[in-house]
Design an enzyme around this catalytic site. Structure first.
Site, PDB file in Angstrom:
ATOM      1  N   ASN A   1       8.818   3.373  11.787  1.00 39.29           N
ATOM      2  CA  ASN A   1       8.171   3.124  10.600  1.00 39.29           C
ATOM      3  C   ASN A   1       8.541   2.392   9.513  1.00 39.29           C
ATOM      4  O   ASN A   1       9.493   1.339   9.647  1.00 39.29           O
ATOM      5  CB  ASN A   1       7.543   4.483  10.221  1.00 39.29           C
ATOM      6  CG  ASN A   1       6.592   4.279   8.969  1.00 39.29           C
ATOM      7  OD1 ASN A   1       6.425   4.075   8.170  1.00 39.29           O
ATOM      8  ND2 ASN A   1       5.309   4.642   9.779  1.00 39.29           N
TER       9      ASN A   1
ATOM     10  N   GLY B   1      -2.669  -0.643   1.927  1.00 35.06           N
ATOM     11  CA  GLY B   1      -3.500  -1.146   3.073  1.00 35.06           C
ATOM     12  C   GLY B   1      -4.844   0.025   3.185  1.00 35.06           C
ATOM     13  O   GLY B   1      -5.721  -0.378   3.990  1.00 35.06           O
ATOM     14  N   GLU B   2      -4.329   1.135   3.041  1.00 33.48           N
ATOM     15  CA  GLU B   2      -5.307   2.378   3.478  1.00 33.48           C
ATOM     16  C   GLU B   2      -6.567   2.487   2.370  1.00 33.48           C
ATOM     17  O   GLU B   2      -7.389   3.131   2.578  1.00 33.48           O
ATOM     18  CB  GLU B   2      -4.566   3.803   3.530  1.00 33.48           C
ATOM     19  CG  GLU B   2      -4.022   4.320   4.835  1.00 33.48           C
ATOM     20  CD  GLU B   2      -3.190   3.132   5.325  1.00 33.48           C
ATOM     21  OE1 GLU B   2      -2.281   2.676   4.890  1.00 33.48           O
ATOM     22  OE2 GLU B   2      -3.631   2.589   6.565  1.00 33.48           O
TER      23      GLU B   2
ATOM     24  N   ASN C   1      -1.776  -2.931   8.713  1.00 33.10           N
ATOM     25  CA  ASN C   1      -3.003  -2.831   9.568  1.00 33.10           C
ATOM     26  C   ASN C   1      -4.280  -3.399   8.838  1.00 33.10           C
ATOM     27  O   ASN C   1      -4.332  -3.519   7.634  1.00 33.10           O
ATOM     28  CB  ASN C   1      -3.557  -1.317   9.605  1.00 33.10           C
ATOM     29  CG  ASN C   1      -3.909  -0.689   8.446  1.00 33.10           C
ATOM     30  OD1 ASN C   1      -2.623  -0.142   7.680  1.00 33.10           O
ATOM     31  ND2 ASN C   1      -5.200  -0.495   7.951  1.00 33.10           N
TER      32      ASN C   1
ATOM     33  N   ASP D   1      -3.558   1.537  13.385  1.00 34.73           N
ATOM     34  CA  ASP D   1      -3.091   1.483  12.370  1.00 34.73           C
ATOM     35  C   ASP D   1      -1.561   1.239  12.438  1.00 34.73           C
ATOM     36  O   ASP D   1      -0.648   1.792  11.998  1.00 34.73           O
ATOM     37  CB  ASP D   1      -3.129   2.962  11.733  1.00 34.73           C
ATOM     38  CG  ASP D   1      -2.287   2.954  10.349  1.00 34.73           C
ATOM     39  OD1 ASP D   1      -2.294   1.747   9.542  1.00 34.73           O
ATOM     40  OD2 ASP D   1      -1.652   3.975   9.947  1.00 34.73           O
TER      41      ASP D   1
ATOM     42  N   ARG E   1       5.895  -1.101  14.703  1.00 32.29           N
ATOM     43  CA  ARG E   1       5.396   0.179  14.813  1.00 32.29           C
ATOM     44  C   ARG E   1       4.555   0.454  16.148  1.00 32.29           C
ATOM     45  O   ARG E   1       4.475   1.711  16.454  1.00 32.29           O
ATOM     46  CB  ARG E   1       4.540   0.349  13.665  1.00 32.29           C
ATOM     47  CG  ARG E   1       3.830   1.545  13.300  1.00 32.29           C
ATOM     48  CD  ARG E   1       3.661   1.855  11.754  1.00 32.29           C
ATOM     49  NE  ARG E   1       2.570   2.426  11.510  1.00 32.29           N
ATOM     50  CZ  ARG E   1       2.207   2.720  10.314  1.00 32.29           C
ATOM     51  NH1 ARG E   1       2.853   2.531   9.081  1.00 32.29           N
ATOM     52  NH2 ARG E   1       0.883   3.463   9.775  1.00 32.29           N
TER      53      ARG E   1
HETATM   54 CA    CA Z   1      -1.519   1.583   7.344  1.00 33.70          CA
END
Ligand code: CA
Ligand code: CA
Length: 595
Positions: A426, A201-202, A284, A326, A355
């Protein structure tokens, strides 16, 4: 069932059988069936699935190890994962037919004799140089089906090995690691299908849940979780057939941003046989800079429920609409039932410690919000979750500013926001104990300075548009193992920990709750009171969930040990605060000492 050579066989039969086995090339373990997987939470002699049952409760009915006897819990064996490379060991072991299957960092998997720890085989996946795991070279575990053990790799492949021999039976590429795809979650098996998500996802990947034939790896369906993307199903020859758009293109995403929208399904899924639904958390929206993508950005930072028979999204609940922090909503959605206090009616619910710091209770048949309450002490991004609308009541001053509104257009206003992007929780898995009615949540208290920057998508490059640093809120602790009552919304007890908690939880009918700490301890708490009743130093940080099983009435506990994961890489001030922690790589097994 099991083709096993018995010592009392006559020599002639023995040699005939031996020939037959040799001609097949492999010996045969008892096959893992769909029925056995559905029954996994109740069957105490094995651990066949991630979550100790596909509902993900991580609850065992075993009672031999209990609040009275746990003081006699001692190591049975330990084995090293070896190698020069260590890093985070986030894997949940699986136990079947006398063997333990446990994955390790850098896409490795081991089979051990579950009684003695003797190494039976290991497989080290050959990784290319250019892999891009955002948050350490971890793997959270494998899936078992038939005579196979199957896991995902950091270069976004799936590998299925024979349980007896460790030989590769099938292998398939899931996606392009050069575009940032990787796999870290444990797959689950639903009706003979291997259910997987993707990490990345990043890097602006597109999150999705996929089903493959667990025996062959052939695709059955694929369901993207960014609104606007097309789902596919596949015929028996592997031909791709369109299977409906996820949502409505451009409804919640401006322009072309949905094409690289993130929502990575990096923690995999749970499955509830009662409602026949797969529940997957989504990460995210990409990029982090929320000003670049006005709208809710469905189905990012959500739980989606997918019908395994069609591959379609049945319902979704977005825990952080228009996420700007995020707050990957990948956290596991755990099925449980409770009696409505006013009507006495049994509610089929699901719980999720998000989260974003709120604990959500949903009706798992339709995704309707039933309850939402904080499980951490400090939340700034929202004042509350409106139980009527199901939406957060934002505090707009906690959203990092728009860089376009800043003087030079390069850096938006900095805000201090809690929780930090590493989350109130997390990857560390919660557990639910039906005998106490509590969820056990490995929570963390931390905040961050965060700001936005302009960003455009480039294949294989980080796609954030944000800068940040994470800070502890309290000097004396970050982690807190909390017992949470999903009905009252109260935190019943907590057990604080100096370092952030990063390992999952196991809870038992023996009245115990087990979890590990980065400081290296595996701990047992009284599940009712939170009082610590046992601990053991494993030699490195525990960032993995423990499991339990029994052999002939003797109960065992196992956990992987090896400090790492996202905290040392992304933790800012917190990473410095815990840089005294040592890496490792091993699995420990415990049983009661018999005097
Ligand atoms: Ca993320
Ligand atoms: Ca079981």
């Amino acid at each position: 069932m099991r083709a096993k050579l018995q010592p009392y066989c006559r020599a002639g039969i023995l040699s005939a059988l031996a020939t037959a086995v040799m001609s097949l090339g492999t010996a045969h373990a008892a096959p893992v069936t769909d029925e056995a997987i559905v029954n996994d939470a109740k069957s105490t002699a094995d651990v066949l699935s991630f979550g100790m049952g596909t509902q993900g409760q991580r609850f065992s009915p075993l009672t031999a190890i209990n609040t009275d006897t746990v003081k006699d819990l001692v190591p049975a064996w330990t084995m090293s994962f070896g190698g020069e490379k260590q890093r985070g060991q986030e894997s949940q072991p699986l136990i079947h037919d006398g063997k333990m299957f446990v994955t390790a960092s850098y896409s490795r998997i081991f089979a051990f004799d579950a009684m003695t720890g003797k190494k039976l085989w290991k497989y080290e996946h050959r990784l290319p140089d250019g892999i891009m795991p955002c948050c350490d070279v971890v793997n959270r575990g494998a899936a078992l089906y038939d005579d196979l053990v199957i896991f995902g790799t950091l270069d976004a492949q799936l590998v299925a090995l024979n349980q007896e021999t460790g030989k590769v039976v099938w292998k398939t590429k899931v996606d392009d690691y050069k575009a940032g795809y990787s796999m870290t979650a444990a797959p689950i098996v639903v009706k003979g299908m291997l259910i997987t998500g993707v990490s990345g996802g990043e890097f602006g990947v597109v999150g999705r849940i996929e089903a493959r034939d667990a025996k062959t790896g052939k695709m059955i369906w694929s369901r993207p979780v960014v609104e606007g993307h097309m789902g596919y199903k596949y015929d028996k020859d592997g031909k791709e057939i369109e299977n409906g758009i996820s949502g409505t293109t451009n409804a919640t995403w401006p322009g072309d941003l949905w094409k690289t929208g993130g929502a990575a399904t990096w923690a995999g899924a749970t499955y509830d046989p009662e409602t026949n639904l797969i529940f997957a958390g989504t990460g995210n929206p990409a990029p982090w800079n929320s000003h670049a993508r006005p709208g809710d950005n469905l189905f990012s930072s959500s739980t989606v429920a997918i019908d395994p028979d069609t591959g379609k999204i049945v319902w979704h609940y977005q825990t952080t609409p228009h996420d700007g922090w995020d707050f990957d909503g990948v956290n596991e959605f755990v099925s449980f039932d409770y009696k409505d206090p006013s009507t006495g009616k049994v509610i089929k619910a699901g719980g999720k410690a998000d989260r974003n710091g709120f604990f959500f209770v949903l009706d798992r048949t339709n995704g309707k919000l039933l309850n939402a309450f904080p499980f951490v002490n400090k939340i700034t991004w929202a004042k509350s979750i409106d139980l009527k609308t199901g939406r957060p009541v934002y505090d707009d001053s906690s959203r990092p500013g728009d860089p376009a509104q800043s003087g030079d257009g390069k850096k938006g206003s900095v805000v201090t926001s809690a929780p930090s992007f590493l989350g109130g929780k997390n990857q560390q898995q919660i557990a639910y104990n039906p005998t106490t009615g509590y969820f056990y949540v490995p929570a963390n208290e931390w905040e961050m300075d965060i700001w936005n920057e302009p960003i455009s998508y480039k294949k294989g490059a980080a796609y954030l548009g944000a800068g940040f640093t994470i800070k502890a809120i309290n000097e004396e602790y970050i982690g807190a193992l909390r017992a949470v009552d999903p009905v009252s919304g109260k935190i019943v007890w907590e057990n604080k920990n100096y370092a952030p908690l990063w390992g999952g939880v196991l809870t038992t009918a023996g009245g115990l709750t087990f979890y590990g700490t980065p400081e290296g301890y595996l701990k047992a708490l009284d599940a009712k009171t939170g009082k610590e009743v046992w601990s053991f130093q494993t030699g490195s940080g525990v960032v993995a969930p423990p499991v339990t099983w029994e052999v002939n009435g003797e109960q065992f506990i196992a956990v992987a040990s090896g400090w790492g994961g996202a905290v040392p890489l992304w933790g800012g001030d917190v990473a410095r605060r815990v840089n005294f922690l040592e890496q490792g790589g091993s699995v420990w097994v415990f049983k009661l000492h018999k005097s």
